[in-house]
Design a protein around this motif. Structure first.
Motif, PDB file in Angstrom:
ATOM      1  N   LYS A 328       4.130  37.687  64.583  1.00  0.00           N
ATOM      2  CA  LYS A 328       5.184  37.650  65.597  1.00  0.00           C
ATOM      3  C   LYS A 328       4.681  38.006  66.988  1.00  0.00           C
ATOM      4  O   LYS A 328       5.346  37.732  67.978  1.00  0.00           O
ATOM      5  N   GLY A 329       3.527  38.650  67.075  1.00  0.00           N
ATOM      6  CA  GLY A 329       3.036  39.075  68.381  1.00  0.00           C
ATOM      7  C   GLY A 329       3.765  40.306  68.879  1.00  0.00           C
ATOM      8  O   GLY A 329       4.096  41.207  68.108  1.00  0.00           O
ATOM      9  N   LEU A 330       4.055  40.349  70.155  1.00  0.00           N
ATOM     10  CA  LEU A 330       4.720  41.514  70.738  1.00  0.00           C
ATOM     11  C   LEU A 330       6.157  41.669  70.267  1.00  0.00           C
ATOM     12  O   LEU A 330       6.687  42.766  70.213  1.00  0.00           O
ATOM     13  N   GLY A 331       6.815  40.558  69.972  1.00  0.00           N
ATOM     14  CA  GLY A 331       8.203  40.617  69.535  1.00  0.00           C
ATOM     15  C   GLY A 331       9.198  40.689  70.675  1.00  0.00           C
ATOM     16  O   GLY A 331      10.401  40.818  70.452  1.00  0.00           O
ATOM     17  N   SER A 340       6.004  53.561  77.552  1.00  0.00           N
ATOM     18  CA  SER A 340       6.728  53.182  76.332  1.00  0.00           C
ATOM     19  C   SER A 340       5.963  52.063  75.632  1.00  0.00           C
ATOM     20  O   SER A 340       6.289  50.882  75.785  1.00  0.00           O
ATOM     21  N   PRO A 341       4.925  52.406  74.866  1.00  0.00           N
ATOM     22  CA  PRO A 341       4.079  51.382  74.241  1.00  0.00           C
ATOM     23  C   PRO A 341       4.861  50.458  73.312  1.00  0.00           C
ATOM     24  O   PRO A 341       5.802  50.875  72.639  1.00  0.00           O
ATOM     25  N   ILE A 342       4.455  49.199  73.297  1.00  0.00           N
ATOM     26  CA  ILE A 342       4.955  48.228  72.326  1.00  0.00           C
ATOM     27  C   ILE A 342       3.881  48.060  71.250  1.00  0.00           C
ATOM     28  O   ILE A 342       2.752  47.675  71.552  1.00  0.00           O
ATOM     29  N   ILE A 343       4.215  48.360  70.036  1.00  0.00           N
ATOM     30  CA  ILE A 343       3.319  48.120  68.914  1.00  0.00           C
ATOM     31  C   ILE A 343       3.888  46.949  68.142  1.00  0.00           C
ATOM     32  O   ILE A 343       4.826  47.076  67.354  1.00  0.00           O
ATOM     33  N   PHE A 369      -2.381  52.555  67.361  1.00  0.00           N
ATOM     34  CA  PHE A 369      -2.262  51.159  66.938  1.00  0.00           C
ATOM     35  C   PHE A 369      -3.215  50.876  65.784  1.00  0.00           C
ATOM     36  O   PHE A 369      -2.837  50.275  64.774  1.00  0.00           O
ATOM     37  N   TRP A 370      -4.451  51.321  65.899  1.00  0.00           N
ATOM     38  CA  TRP A 370      -5.480  51.059  64.896  1.00  0.00           C
ATOM     39  C   TRP A 370      -5.159  51.785  63.598  1.00  0.00           C
ATOM     40  O   TRP A 370      -5.353  51.249  62.520  1.00  0.00           O
ATOM     41  N   ASP A 371      -4.640  53.019  63.703  1.00  0.00           N
ATOM     42  CA  ASP A 371      -4.182  53.736  62.508  1.00  0.00           C
ATOM     43  C   ASP A 371      -3.134  52.932  61.754  1.00  0.00           C
ATOM     44  O   ASP A 371      -3.201  52.754  60.538  1.00  0.00           O
ATOM     45  N   GLY A 372      -2.140  52.457  62.497  1.00  0.00           N
ATOM     46  CA  GLY A 372      -1.049  51.699  61.881  1.00  0.00           C
ATOM     47  C   GLY A 372      -1.530  50.421  61.244  1.00  0.00           C
ATOM     48  O   GLY A 372      -1.051  50.022  60.174  1.00  0.00           O
ATOM     49  N   TYR A 373      -2.503  49.773  61.873  1.00  0.00           N
ATOM     50  CA  TYR A 373      -3.048  48.538  61.314  1.00  0.00           C
ATOM     51  C   TYR A 373      -3.738  48.820  59.984  1.00  0.00           C
ATOM     52  O   TYR A 373      -3.520  48.118  58.997  1.00  0.00           O
ATOM     53  N   PHE A 374      -4.566  49.862  59.951  1.00  0.00           N
ATOM     54  CA  PHE A 374      -5.287  50.183  58.721  1.00  0.00           C
ATOM     55  C   PHE A 374      -4.351  50.631  57.612  1.00  0.00           C
ATOM     56  O   PHE A 374      -4.551  50.322  56.436  1.00  0.00           O
TER      57      PHE A 374
END
Length: 383
Positions: A328-331, A340-343, A369-374
């Motif tokens: 979806k990308g950024l959404g 206010s980061p967009i993940i 972001f990298w934590d969430g991806y893993f």
């Protein structure tokens, strides 16, 4: 003929910017599958960026490339090991060495994922004073390796008619108009860093992110487009000819960047000074070449020279390529509030309050972001 076919297919919702659509080939063919993208359009875009902007390197991995771990020691009260590694190479014009610093956490039982930080400072104290913190400490605490690559080891950031650094080692006597500039040379060096990391059993070379700020952010993006071994690509306030769209950009323009830094890009790029709308590519197409790997773009609210709006739009308009892969990308197409980061799905973005700098806040968002991806991939957990 080619240029008219390119400008025929524009992203309608981009308004006055009239951005070329990454999902149409130069011949006007619409790309509707990942197979078409990978075999046709992506290589076509890569060639255009080489021809018109970054240039072509005369060598990939040199046969002479060698690695030597010159020092290993315990640091950070035993929480990390620091390796100092010399990456050596040679060519017709001489020899070169990249002096690499690799910090590895000691509290992991398996190879560590890592960040490669493109750094223009050799001296450790100098970079600490510039940044105001030690990024390696934060990364080690989170279970990541931290790899510092100094671009000056590959090519000094000065215009001397391309006689120094790797240009002096590998260039032909007569440089063509599409010969590599300094940004491309730094990207070449980053790939040699990855060559080493593939041999280091303490680092998971399949989980290496590359991050750069400002001119190093431009380098990170071009490295990520060229070298798909980097699993995650991060641009922090890279601005003109980095993450920001050139068409309609405020702040630094193509003319200004080519005038102040004539060595960064190839000679062909100078023909587009004050002619941004005639470029057959724009930077959202560069970002699209990172797909389907995760990408993060960061801006700063007071950094108008880089133009946060153009950085966000570039990432937003690369989304269509990620959607080919089912992401979806950024959404959202709306820039977020400050701090206010967009993940999103394979994409991340934030606009930090403040000026042009790589701050600890930025690195924390990249690690989040990298934590969430893993975690999503059932891989790395926080250390």
């Amino acid at each position: 003929m080619q240029e008219s076919s390119i400008t025929k297919h524009l992203i309608e919702e981009s308004g006055e910017r009239k951005l070329p659509d990454p999902l149409y080939t130069n011949a006007g063919e619409q790309i509707i599958s990942t197979e078409q993208w990978e075999s046709n359009r992506r290589p076509e875009l890569l060639e255009m960026f080489k021809e018109h902007i970054y240039g072509r390197s005369p060598v990939n991995r040199p046969d002479s490339l060698s690695f030597n771990v010159v020092e290993t020691k315990s640091v950070m009260e035993g929480n990390a090991v620091l390796k100092k590694v010399d990456i050596s190479f040679e060519g017709p014009g001489g020899k070169g060495i990249i002096h690499l610093k690799v910090f590895v956490p000691t509290n992991l039982k398996k190879p560590a994922p890592a960040f490669v930080l493109i750094n223009k400072f050799n001296d450790e104290q100098e970079r600490k004073e510039m940044w105001g913190y030690s990024p390696e400490k934060s990364m080690i605490e989170r279970g990541y390796g931290a790899v510092f690559y100094c671009t000056a080891d590959v090519d000094p950031d000065e215009h001397d008619e391309f006689k120094n650094g790797v240009h002096g080692i590998y260039d032909e006597e007569q440089r063509p108009s599409d010969a590599w500039g300094t940004i491309a040379a730094w990207a070449w060096g980053a790939s040699r860093v990855m060559d080493y990391l593939e041999t280091d059993t303490d680092i998971d070379s399949d989980k290496v992110a590359i991050v750069g700020h400002s001119r190093s952010g431009k380098t990170a993006l071009w490295t990520g487009a060229l070298d798909e071994r980097f699993a995650f690509v991060i641009s922090n306030e890279s601005g003109s000819t980095g993450a920001a769209i050139s068409r309609g950009k405020i702040g630094e323009t193509i003319n200004q960047i080519n005038t102040k830094f004539p060595h960064w890009f190839n000679d062909n790029y100078k023909s587009f000074n004050d002619r941004e709308f005639e470029l057959p590519v724009d930077q959202h197409m560069l970002l699209s070449m990172i797909a389907p790997r995760p990408i993060y773009v960061a801006s700063a609210s007071e950094d108008l020279w880089c133009d946060p709006e153009s950085e966000f739009l570039s990432l937003s308009f690369a989304t269509s390529v990620y959607q080919l892969y089912g992401f979806k990308g950024l959404g959202t197409k709306q820039p977020p509030p400050i701090d206010s980061p967009i993940i999103g799905d394979q994409m991340g973005y934030h606009n930090r309050y403040g000026k042009h700098k790589l701050k600890e806040y930025d690195l924390v968002q990249f690690m989040n972001f990298w934590d969430g991806y893993f975690e999503k991939e059932n891989g790395h957990k926080k250390g």
